[in-house]
Design an enzyme around this catalytic site. Structure first.
Site, PDB file in Angstrom:
ATOM      1  N   ASP A  31       0.816  -1.250   0.131  1.00 30.84           N
ATOM      2  CA  ASP A  31       0.047   0.049  -0.094  1.00 30.84           C
ATOM      3  C   ASP A  31       0.880   1.306  -0.119  1.00 30.84           C
ATOM      4  O   ASP A  31       0.450   2.250  -0.715  1.00 30.84           O
ATOM      5  CB  ASP A  31      -1.034   0.051   1.178  1.00 30.84           C
ATOM      6  N   GLU A  33       3.632   1.845  -1.291  1.00 27.96           N
ATOM      7  CA  GLU A  33       4.272   2.181  -2.670  1.00 27.96           C
ATOM      8  C   GLU A  33       3.346   2.626  -3.579  1.00 27.96           C
ATOM      9  O   GLU A  33       3.298   3.607  -4.340  1.00 27.96           O
ATOM     10  CB  GLU A  33       4.878   0.939  -3.255  1.00 27.96           C
ATOM     11  N   ASP A  35       0.733   4.266  -2.626  1.00 28.17           N
ATOM     12  CA  ASP A  35       0.189   5.815  -2.140  1.00 28.17           C
ATOM     13  C   ASP A  35       1.290   6.698  -2.730  1.00 28.17           C
ATOM     14  O   ASP A  35       0.929   7.656  -3.004  1.00 28.17           O
ATOM     15  CB  ASP A  35       0.125   5.755  -0.552  1.00 28.17           C
ATOM     16  N   SER A  80     -35.504  -9.316 -16.378  1.00 32.38           N
ATOM     17  CA  SER A  80     -35.240 -10.154 -15.363  1.00 32.38           C
ATOM     18  C   SER A  80     -35.320 -11.872 -15.862  1.00 32.38           C
ATOM     19  O   SER A  80     -35.496 -11.717 -17.052  1.00 32.38           O
ATOM     20  CB  SER A  80     -36.262 -10.158 -14.104  1.00 32.38           C
ATOM     21  N   GLU A 111     -23.449 -19.643 -14.335  1.00 35.71           N
ATOM     22  CA  GLU A 111     -22.448 -18.800 -13.486  1.00 35.71           C
ATOM     23  C   GLU A 111     -23.316 -18.472 -12.327  1.00 35.71           C
ATOM     24  O   GLU A 111     -24.354 -19.460 -12.055  1.00 35.71           O
ATOM     25  CB  GLU A 111     -22.460 -17.429 -14.419  1.00 35.71           C
ATOM     26  N   LYS A 113     -25.637 -16.603  -9.327  1.00 29.37           N
ATOM     27  CA  LYS A 113     -26.620 -15.684  -9.108  1.00 29.37           C
ATOM     28  C   LYS A 113     -26.392 -14.601  -8.381  1.00 29.37           C
ATOM     29  O   LYS A 113     -26.643 -15.100  -6.844  1.00 29.37           O
ATOM     30  CB  LYS A 113     -28.294 -16.015  -9.407  1.00 29.37           C
ATOM     31  N   ASP A 115     -26.335 -11.660  -5.261  1.00 28.13           N
ATOM     32  CA  ASP A 115     -27.506 -11.150  -4.809  1.00 28.13           C
ATOM     33  C   ASP A 115     -27.301  -9.606  -4.376  1.00 28.13           C
ATOM     34  O   ASP A 115     -26.607  -9.326  -3.364  1.00 28.13           O
ATOM     35  CB  ASP A 115     -27.709 -11.752  -3.371  1.00 28.13           C
ATOM     36  N   ARG A 134     -31.188  -0.664 -12.927  1.00 25.06           N
ATOM     37  CA  ARG A 134     -32.109  -1.266 -13.648  1.00 25.06           C
ATOM     38  C   ARG A 134     -33.393  -0.428 -13.790  1.00 25.06           C
ATOM     39  O   ARG A 134     -34.080  -0.456 -14.784  1.00 25.06           O
ATOM     40  CB  ARG A 134     -32.268  -2.547 -13.348  1.00 25.06           C
ATOM     41  N   GLU A 171     -23.729  -7.002 -11.927  1.00 27.73           N
ATOM     42  CA  GLU A 171     -24.473  -6.909 -10.546  1.00 27.73           C
ATOM     43  C   GLU A 171     -23.324  -6.159  -9.474  1.00 27.73           C
ATOM     44  O   GLU A 171     -22.274  -6.580  -9.470  1.00 27.73           O
ATOM     45  CB  GLU A 171     -24.734  -8.310  -9.927  1.00 27.73           C
ATOM     46  N   TYR A 221     -19.625  -7.748 -10.555  1.00 25.10           N
ATOM     47  CA  TYR A 221     -19.382  -8.689 -11.485  1.00 25.10           C
ATOM     48  C   TYR A 221     -20.215  -8.671 -12.980  1.00 25.10           C
ATOM     49  O   TYR A 221     -21.289  -8.310 -12.778  1.00 25.10           O
ATOM     50  CB  TYR A 221     -19.578 -10.057 -10.955  1.00 25.10           C
ATOM     51  N   LYS A 289     -27.444 -20.100 -18.909  1.00 24.61           N
ATOM     52  CA  LYS A 289     -27.839 -19.452 -20.278  1.00 24.61           C
ATOM     53  C   LYS A 289     -27.088 -20.304 -21.414  1.00 24.61           C
ATOM     54  O   LYS A 289     -26.188 -20.892 -21.267  1.00 24.61           O
ATOM     55  CB  LYS A 289     -26.889 -18.162 -20.202  1.00 24.61           C
ATOM     56  N   LYS A 313     -32.865 -21.164  -8.331  1.00 26.42           N
ATOM     57  CA  LYS A 313     -32.681 -20.940  -7.004  1.00 26.42           C
ATOM     58  C   LYS A 313     -31.991 -21.812  -5.817  1.00 26.42           C
ATOM     59  O   LYS A 313     -32.521 -22.947  -5.979  1.00 26.42           O
ATOM     60  CB  LYS A 313     -33.683 -20.068  -6.317  1.00 26.42           C
ATOM     61  N   CYS A 407     -27.195 -14.148  37.437  1.00 26.99           N
ATOM     62  CA  CYS A 407     -27.099 -15.098  36.668  1.00 26.99           C
ATOM     63  C   CYS A 407     -28.095 -16.226  36.788  1.00 26.99           C
ATOM     64  O   CYS A 407     -28.361 -16.538  37.886  1.00 26.99           O
ATOM     65  CB  CYS A 407     -25.599 -15.722  36.804  1.00 26.99           C
ATOM     66  N   CYS A 410     -26.376 -19.456  38.195  1.00 29.90           N
ATOM     67  CA  CYS A 410     -25.659 -19.803  39.725  1.00 29.90           C
ATOM     68  C   CYS A 410     -26.251 -18.519  40.601  1.00 29.90           C
ATOM     69  O   CYS A 410     -25.784 -18.489  41.778  1.00 29.90           O
ATOM     70  CB  CYS A 410     -24.224 -19.550  39.527  1.00 29.90           C
ATOM     71  N   CYS A 425     -21.401 -13.096  33.778  1.00 28.79           N
ATOM     72  CA  CYS A 425     -21.704 -13.723  35.172  1.00 28.79           C
ATOM     73  C   CYS A 425     -20.519 -13.391  35.789  1.00 28.79           C
ATOM     74  O   CYS A 425     -19.424 -13.921  35.401  1.00 28.79           O
ATOM     75  CB  CYS A 425     -22.116 -15.013  35.091  1.00 28.79           C
ATOM     76  N   CYS A 431     -19.651 -21.098  38.882  1.00 24.57           N
ATOM     77  CA  CYS A 431     -21.224 -21.126  37.943  1.00 24.57           C
ATOM     78  C   CYS A 431     -21.320 -22.333  37.357  1.00 24.57           C
ATOM     79  O   CYS A 431     -20.244 -22.634  36.642  1.00 24.57           O
ATOM     80  CB  CYS A 431     -21.227 -19.819  37.052  1.00 24.57           C
TER      81      CYS A 431
HETATM   82  S1  IVH Z   1     -28.758 -12.110 -16.401  1.00 24.73           S
HETATM   83  C1  IVH Z   1     -31.920 -11.081 -19.453  1.00 24.73           C
HETATM   84  N1  IVH Z   1     -27.044 -13.313 -14.849  1.00 24.73           N
HETATM   85  O1  IVH Z   1     -30.952 -11.340 -11.479  1.00 24.73           O
HETATM   86  C2  IVH Z   1     -31.243 -11.590 -18.304  1.00 24.73           C
HETATM   87  N2  IVH Z   1     -28.774 -11.730 -13.828  1.00 24.73           N
HETATM   88  O2  IVH Z   1     -33.912 -11.759 -12.029  1.00 24.73           O
HETATM   89  C3  IVH Z   1     -30.701 -10.396 -17.461  1.00 24.73           C
HETATM   90  N3  IVH Z   1     -28.650 -11.300 -11.540  1.00 24.73           N
HETATM   91  O3  IVH Z   1     -32.064  -8.366 -12.411  1.00 24.73           O
HETATM   92  C4  IVH Z   1     -29.984 -10.849 -16.247  1.00 24.73           C
HETATM   93  N4  IVH Z   1     -26.609 -12.709 -11.253  1.00 24.73           N
HETATM   94  O4  IVH Z   1     -29.694  -8.290 -11.070  1.00 24.73           O
HETATM   95  C5  IVH Z   1     -28.100 -12.403 -14.886  1.00 24.73           C
HETATM   96  N5  IVH Z   1     -25.278 -13.969 -13.496  1.00 24.73           N
HETATM   97  C6  IVH Z   1     -26.467 -13.346 -13.532  1.00 24.73           C
HETATM   98  C7  IVH Z   1     -27.027 -12.622 -12.278  1.00 24.73           C
HETATM   99  C8  IVH Z   1     -28.256 -12.063 -12.728  1.00 24.73           C
HETATM  100  C9  IVH Z   1     -27.709 -11.898 -10.704  1.00 24.73           C
HETATM  101  C10 IVH Z   1     -29.767 -10.625 -11.181  1.00 24.73           C
HETATM  102  C11 IVH Z   1     -29.794  -9.470 -12.001  1.00 24.73           C
HETATM  103  C12 IVH Z   1     -31.321  -9.514 -12.723  1.00 24.73           C
HETATM  104  C13 IVH Z   1     -31.762 -10.233 -11.855  1.00 24.73           C
HETATM  105  C14 IVH Z   1     -32.769 -11.233 -12.658  1.00 24.73           C
END
Ligand code: IVH
Length: 666
Positions: A31, A33, A35, A80, A111, A113, A115, A134, A171, A221, A289, A313, A407, A410, A425, A431
């Site tokens: 760090d 270096e 800085d 979505s 890949e 999902k 959160d 979005r 995301e 990501y 996908k 999920k 407590c 005891c 306690c 105890c």
């Molecule tokens: S693809 C047309 N890939 O999940 C497809 N979405 O319900 C567009 N999400 O709004 C989304 N990880 O916020 C895709 N590997 C991933 C994801 C991902 C999380 C979220 C994203 C999206 C929601 C879809």
């Protein structure tokens, strides 16, 4: 002499260091270096403000009036995903894809999902010009100023030949570590804490002042593409799109793969399900996908979701339930923990009936009353906890929690030092609750390793006053044991043998087993190595203790406090009197291995995974579950799979068992 070439170099070098640090997880410079270079850049910019461009690392927090939260129309909508909650729904998805494409087998890019929140990053000729949320999918909000503060997101893409326009979709999320840091800071500053990393990420992106966002570490990501001009730049497969992003310096998660058919999908689901609890961030499933863009286009969209992708999920880690009561538990060091008794509820496939509330301040902060409806969360092996209480659902007869002053086990006074969050306690080993915990700590696998001495047995031994201290364990006779509940002659025999066996042990385990506050396994090892003899430790001054690796004033004081108690010294002497032999382990740390990370994959010819892991750790190395740019060696055996591929992709050294053994013995 300030020259513009030096300035251009600094800009590029700092961007590349950020990439190594935030994307590859592999810092290239200490760090200090970094800085130094950063300060040099700032100093050049102050004498040549006309040179400053928007992709300078100094411009991440611009401080200028921004377009924050203005509406942004998405030329390509941000849709979505449909969800599969059951395996059968994933099977149906695969069937629909094959039927729709009229093929027998489909290739999928799979890949995680994440959160967090979906974001679209607009790059024009490689330069980040806009970032939008979005929103409703058709228009979102301009969060460019806040997104620019995320150091994992490049302000300029690496390489050349960037398209005129490309919208990188992905995301934004917050890692567990950064979430913890943020909430701890909020507690310290008497501010509101966030219930989970997702809310924290959303709250941070919606800050009006980018300087505040900059103080909160967010991650990103990439997983998709929006508008792109010219279109021809988009590769033929989703997997190659992600590879292209990676080559541009964009963060792409390494936990991705290309698989075939439903078996491939289910295999990935199971693999990530296993890994989920170890990931440093939250995911709520995996995404499948169709890999080929042509096939994606052929299937197209139905209403607001693609037909070519689905989110599979995992069971939710949070659930709603009601608080039946709040009890307090007494720990080994007397710490009093409020624990909520709950109406049983299934969380992530497990029935939860209790959840910790950590301490009194936490009960106040979360404002949990008896009778409340609460969100409980369970992640991995961690004790379930209460995330928040739903105020609007509070019944009229809800009762606030009152911390007892005595407590419950005891009757001793409960003390709470002003500067500590935890009440304790004051009964010490008087105890019964503390005595039980102390015995369980003493007997645990990482301490004296007395197999068969579990909590049910310890409860009986303490409640019947047969055992008061660890030393009493070594005086137990067959008769006394065999008369206890659930204890046959055979188990009693085995237990006595296990107790006998524990007498030959290492000094480090013995010190750890004593249960001195702040002395964990690693400090116990350091103390054993330094003093080499229990009596030398017992007579050590504070000054001597402070010389031990990692021992600071708090730990030293705690050791002295423990050893100043006549009672504790007596127990140690009694233990030694029953014939303990305590050996001092000689360090086998190999400087060539220390700090190196290994990943084991496939079946090794002679060693089991556990054996190989133990050998690596003994030499000072670490063993990780997945391959990243940080991995030093991948040890590959027969049938090595995706980890080996990943290693080759990242250019990580791959060795076999023989080479590993040679390295460990070097
Ligand atoms: S693809 C047309 N890939 O999940 C497809 N979405 O319900 C567009 N999400 O709004 C989304 N990880 O916020 C895709 N590997 C991933 C994801 C991902 C999380 C979220 C994203 C999206 C929601 C879809």
């Amino acid at each position: 002499m300030v020259n513009s070439a030096r300035y251009a170099w600094l800009k590029e070098e700092l961007a590349s260091l950020d990439h190594a640090y935030y994307v590859l997880d592999n810092p290239r410079l200490p760090d200090v270096e970094y800085d130094k270079l950063y300060r040099e850049l700032l100093s050049i910019e102050s004498s040549h403000p006309e040179w400053v461009t928007s992709d300078s690392p100094s411009q991440r927090v611009s401080g200028q009036a921004s377009n924050l939260f203005q509406e942004v129309k998405h030329v390509v909508p941000m849709l979505s995903l449909n969800n599969a909650l059951e395996d059968s729904e994933a099977e149906a998805f695969d069937r629909r894809c094959r039927d729709g494409l009229e093929v027998n087998d489909v290739e999928y890019s799979v890949e995680l999902k994440f959160d967090g929140l979906a974001i679209s990053l607009r790059y024009e000729r490689g330069l980040l010009v806009q970032a939008a949320t979005r929103g409703d999918g058709y228009s979102g909000e301009d969060v460019t100023a806040n997104i620019r503060t995320i150091r994992a997101i490049p302000l300029r893409l690496k390489g050349s030949n960037h398209p005129d326009v490309i919208e990188v979709r992905g995301e934004v999320f917050m890692s567990h570590k950064d979430f913890e840091i943020l909430n701890q800071r909020a507690i310290k500053d008497n501010e509101k804490t966030f219930a989970n990393p997702r809310n924290a990420a959303a709250g941070s992106l919606r800050q009006l002042d980018p300087k505040i966002t900059a103080k909160r570490t967010l991650s990103f990501y990439s997983y998709g593409v929006g508008q792109c001009e010219p279109q021809s730049i988009i590769p033929n497969t989703h997997a190659s799109l992600l590879d292209l992003y990676e080559s541009w310096g964009l963060p792409v998660c390494t936990h991705r793969a290309v698989v075939k058919s439903i078996e491939g999908l289910m295999g990935f689901y199971a693999e990530i399900g296993q890994l989920r609890d170890q990931l440093p961030y939250d995911i709520d499933g995996v995404v499948y996908k169709i890999n080929s863009r042509a096939q994606q286009e052929e299937l197209g969209f139905v209403s607001r979701a693609p037909r070519f992708a689905i989110a599979h999920k995992f069971p939710a880690q949070e659930a709603l339930t009601t608080v039946l009561g709040i009890d307090v538990q007494v720990g080994r060091t007397g710490a009093i923990t409020p624990v909520a008794r709950l109406t049983p509820v299934t969380v992530g496939g497990v029935t939860v009936t209790n959840a910790t509330l950590h301490n009194e301040d936490e009960v106040r902060r979360k404002d949990v009353h008896i009778g409340d409806t609460v969100v409980v969360r369970r992640a991995g092996d961690v004790i379930p906890e209460i995330v928040s209480a739903l105020r609007e659902k509070r019944p009229e007869n809800a009762v606030a929690f009152v911390m007892p002053t005595q407590c419950p086990v005891c009757g001793s006074h409960i003390e709470k030092p002003i500067d500590e969050a935890v009440a304790r306690c004051s009964g010490g080993l008087f105890c019964a609750a503390q005595r039980k915990q102390a015995l369980l700590h003493f007997a645990q696998r990482r301490a004296m390793d007395i197999e068969g001495l579990g909590d049910k047995l310890v409860d009986q031994l303490v409640d019947l006053n047969i055992v008061r201290t660890p030393a009493d364990l070594y005086k137990l006779g067959l008769m006394a044991l065999a008369n206890l509940d659930r204890m046959g002659d055979k188990s009693a025999d085995n237990l006595i043998a296990a107790i006998e066996k524990s007498k030959s042990n290492t000094l480090a385990r013995f010190i750890f087993a004593l249960g001195i506050r702040h002395v964990g396994e690693s400090t116990a090892k350091d103390l054993a190595k330094y003093f080499g003899d229990i009596h030398k430790l017992m007579d050590a001054s504070e000054e001597a203790l402070l010389k031990v690796n990692d021992v600071g004033p708090v730990v030293a004081q705690s050791i002295i406090h423990f050893l100043n108690e006549a009672h504790n010294r007596e127990v140690i002497e009694q233990l030694l009197a029953v014939g303990f032999t305590l050996e001092v382990e000689v360090s086998e740390i190999n400087p060539a291995i220390q700090g190196k990370t290994f990943v084991l994959t496939g079946t090794l010819p002679t060693l089991s995974r556990d054996q190989a892991k133990a050998m690596i750790e003994k030499s000072g190395g670490k063993v990780a579950g997945s391959v990243s740019a940080k991995t030093s060696y991948v040890v590959a055996g027969e049938d090595a799979g995706s980890k080996l591929e990943k290693a080759n992709e990242l250019g990580v050294a791959v060795i076999d068992e023989g080479q590993m053994l040679a390295l460990l013995n070097s």
